[in-house]
Design a protein around this motif. Structure first.
Motif, PDB file in Angstrom:
ATOM      1  N   VAL A 187     -40.512   5.817  17.458  1.00 51.98           N
ATOM      2  CA  VAL A 187     -40.189   6.441  16.183  1.00 51.98           C
ATOM      3  C   VAL A 187     -40.874   7.807  16.080  1.00 51.98           C
ATOM      4  N   ALA A 188     -42.025   7.948  16.705  1.00 57.98           N
ATOM      5  CA  ALA A 188     -42.691   9.252  16.708  1.00 57.98           C
ATOM      6  C   ALA A 188     -41.842  10.264  17.486  1.00 57.98           C
ATOM      7  N   ARG A 189     -41.264   9.823  18.583  1.00 60.83           N
ATOM      8  CA  ARG A 189     -40.427  10.736  19.389  1.00 60.83           C
ATOM      9  C   ARG A 189     -39.132  11.084  18.654  1.00 60.83           C
ATOM     10  N   VAL A 190     -38.614  10.111  17.923  1.00 54.21           N
ATOM     11  CA  VAL A 190     -37.395  10.347  17.151  1.00 54.21           C
ATOM     12  C   VAL A 190     -37.667  11.350  16.018  1.00 54.21           C
ATOM     13  N   ARG A 200     -29.210  11.718  22.696  1.00 51.85           N
ATOM     14  CA  ARG A 200     -30.409  10.864  22.717  1.00 51.85           C
ATOM     15  C   ARG A 200     -31.610  11.699  22.268  1.00 51.85           C
ATOM     16  N   LEU A 201     -32.532  12.062  23.154  1.00 49.53           N
ATOM     17  CA  LEU A 201     -33.683  12.886  22.774  1.00 49.53           C
ATOM     18  C   LEU A 201     -33.684  14.177  23.600  1.00 49.53           C
ATOM     19  N   ALA A 202     -32.502  14.722  23.817  1.00 52.00           N
ATOM     20  CA  ALA A 202     -32.355  15.836  24.763  1.00 52.00           C
ATOM     21  C   ALA A 202     -33.078  17.097  24.307  1.00 52.00           C
ATOM     22  N   THR A 227     -29.878   8.351  16.961  1.00 50.66           N
ATOM     23  CA  THR A 227     -30.746   7.852  18.028  1.00 50.66           C
ATOM     24  C   THR A 227     -31.822   7.030  17.338  1.00 50.66           C
ATOM     25  N   TYR A 228     -31.811   5.720  17.573  1.00 50.59           N
ATOM     26  CA  TYR A 228     -32.676   4.837  16.787  1.00 50.59           C
ATOM     27  C   TYR A 228     -33.884   4.374  17.587  1.00 50.59           C
ATOM     28  N   THR A 265     -22.186   6.027  15.028  1.00 49.93           N
ATOM     29  CA  THR A 265     -22.391   5.647  16.423  1.00 49.93           C
ATOM     30  C   THR A 265     -23.892   5.727  16.709  1.00 49.93           C
ATOM     31  N   PHE A 266     -24.340   5.059  17.759  1.00 49.22           N
ATOM     32  CA  PHE A 266     -25.786   4.883  17.967  1.00 49.22           C
ATOM     33  C   PHE A 266     -26.141   4.947  19.442  1.00 49.22           C
ATOM     34  N   ILE A 267     -27.428   5.334  19.690  1.00 45.52           N
ATOM     35  CA  ILE A 267     -28.012   5.161  21.024  1.00 45.52           C
ATOM     36  C   ILE A 267     -29.489   4.858  20.833  1.00 45.52           C
ATOM     37  N   SER A 268     -30.051   4.039  21.682  1.00 48.15           N
ATOM     38  CA  SER A 268     -31.465   3.683  21.529  1.00 48.15           C
ATOM     39  C   SER A 268     -32.350   4.783  22.097  1.00 48.15           C
TER      40      SER A 268
END
Ligand code: FES
Length: 509
Positions: free
Chosen positions: A143-146, A86-88, A135-136, A271-274
């Motif tokens: 989107v800034a965090r991604v 994710r955003l680890a 991670t979408y 594969t995906f995660i929000s």
């Protein structure tokens, strides 16, 4: 009141897709004492990976499993084998700094390649596929965090890019993409590992709960069928059973839910995660000639279970509305330990332990964290340096931030204990078939379940770990402990620790 109805059950067969579509293994329990170099408790990803890696160094090993290979946490995962958690990276870098998070990424990326090498080397038929993992983000904020995650991960040397080209059937604003990731049929992978472990002086034992562990020379695991004597013991049971190492206080148990629906389209290579809440984990898989879409999410601390059936329904609604999935075929839940400071625990069980090692706190990314952990312990038991070991050290000095977190997390648990003690229910006569409730019988808290045929079954409602009161989980038909995550069947048998003993039966009221 602590009851739930079976009316309006969520869609789907209540079993993991991976467990439902794998053959059943039939390893025996030990009959008499056994001597090996290393005893491993727990036939999940961490235990079996360690066992095979140690066997490959020339050791003999014995893996003991309470139930069957793959029926624990690993058999209830998504099957994602990825270093993108994710955003680890941004989260862990804030807490631990760039050097630590670089090691975390290296270990998890290496774990993917280890799984790939084992699948190829052992010829394991487990649907291993290379995929990109995303991670979408659907909002400007996310989107800034991604973007930040993609930039940091790329600087750490991971296969990361930011992209607006995301192969999902609904619009998203962007994603971090990791290339060269993978997915597997987790139970078939574990069964392949077990087959490679068993034989040539090494063993896999099923139906074999560990009763006690003795640290010494030899180190001993006591089971009903005999003692397993070894130079070293690895406890890889998610949270160590009993109170070993106090890991039940150092990881808070978190539950997740998954559903799988059949579709007509072939699997995506992705594969995906929000990035946003509510978390949605999405993947596709081909199993037994059918294609499935899997959706995960609705996770929560075990002390905050709430409407479990509603959680499955929300996942099903997402599958139907946003992914065009028709019938939901399977639904299941699982739990994993989330460590207080965000990093897994791998190493000696305690600062004074000599021959007992632990793997715990895999933070819901166990297929890679568990594999990396197994490789760390393989090196430790082989006298080799391992560059990841200090970051994952089970006895690391907890920084000040985690001390505060320790107090906060355990205060929440205590509040749950008190709520459990104050609960009550009018009586078993008020239960509908499929309902369970905690009822006072002769002033003792009793967990009473009325099965669909109307038969009443009663067990003690007092968790055998540390005495919290269990609660009925209507969607999974289990008795769940809100304190440290132990789960029991309606017959009182332990499904998941840290409890090591079944709930004793009581006369039906
Ligand atoms: Fe610790 Fe139940 S899991 S008291």
């Amino acid at each position: 009141m602590n009851a739930a109805s079976n009316s309006g059950r969520p869609e789907g067969n209540p079993v993991s897709l991976w467990v439902a579509t794998a053959a059943t293994t039939g390893y025996p329990a030990p009959h008499g004492d056994v001597e090996v170099d290393v005893a491993v408790i727990g036939a999940g990803i961490a235990g079996l990976t360690a066992a095979l890696a140690l066997k490959r160094t020339g050791r003999t090993v014995a893996v003991i499993e309470t139930a069957r290979v793959g029926t624990g946490v690993t058999g209830h995962t998504t099957g994602k084998v990825t270093s993108l958690h994710r955003l680890a990276y941004t989260e862990l870098a804030r807490r631990h700094g760039t050097s630590t998070v670089r090691t975390y990424g290296e270990a998890n990326q290496a774990a993917i390649e280890h799984v790939a090498a084992v699948v190829a080397g052992e010829g394991i038929d487990c649907g291993f596929r290379r995929v990109a993992n995303y991670t979408y983000a659907e909002t400007d904020d996310a989107v800034a965090r991604v973007r930040e995650e993609a930039a940091l991960a790329a600087r750490l040397g991971l296969p990361a890019t930011f992209t607006t080209d995301v192969p999902l059937p609904f619009p998203v604003k962007g994603a971090v993409r990791f290339d060269g990731q993978a997915q597997i049929h987790s139970v078939k992978y574990l069964q392949g590992l077990a087959a490679a472990v068993n034989g040539e002086g090494s063993f896999v034992f099923e139906g074999t709960p560990a009763q006690r562990v003795h640290d010494g020379s030899p180190a001993v695991v006591v089971t009903e069928g005999g003692a397993i004597r070894a130079n070293d013991i690895i406890v890889a049971t998610n949270v160590p059973f009993g109170g070993q190492g106090l890991f039940y206080l150092r990881c808070h148990p978190h539950r997740s839910y998954l559903i799988a629906g059949r579709v007509d389209t072939p699997p995506l290579d992705a594969t995906f995660i929000s990035a946003e809440e509510p978390l949605r984990s999405i993947l596709t898989a081909s199993v037994g000639g059918s294609s499935y879409v899997l959706i995960g999410g609705e996770g929560h601390r075990v002390s905050e279970a709430g409407d479990t059936a509603g959680r499955y329904r929300r996942l099903a609604a997402f599958a139907h509305d946003r992914l065009g999935v028709g019938e939901i075929a399977y639904r299941w839940s699982t739990q994993d330990g989330v460590p207080l400071d965000g990093l897994p625990y791998v190493g000696r069980m305690s600062p004074t332990a000599k021959h007992v090692y632990v793997i715990a706190g895999l933070r819901k990314w166990g297929l890679t964290n568990g594999t990396a952990a197994a490789l760390i312990l393989t090196d430790a038991l082989s006298g080799r340096e391992n560059g990841w070991a200090s970051v994952f050290n089970s006895n690391r000095i907890t920084p000040a931030a985690s001390a505060g977190r320790f107090m906060k997390e355990n205060a929440k648990t205590m509040a749950t204990v008190l709520r459990g003690k104050l609960g009550g229910h009018p009586g078993h006569a008020a239960l509908a078939p499929g309902e369970g409730a905690v009822i006072k019988v002769n002033r003792e808290s009793t967990a009473v379940y009325k099965d669909p045929d109307g038969q009443v079954r009663a067990v003690s409602a007092i968790c055998t770990h540390l005495g919290c009161t269990v609660a009925f989980n209507s969607a999974d038909t289990t008795w769940d402990c809100p304190c440290h995550g132990s789960r029991f069947g309606t017959d009182g048998s332990v499904i998941q620790g840290p409890a090591a003993k079944d709930l004793p039966s009581r006369p039906a009221p």
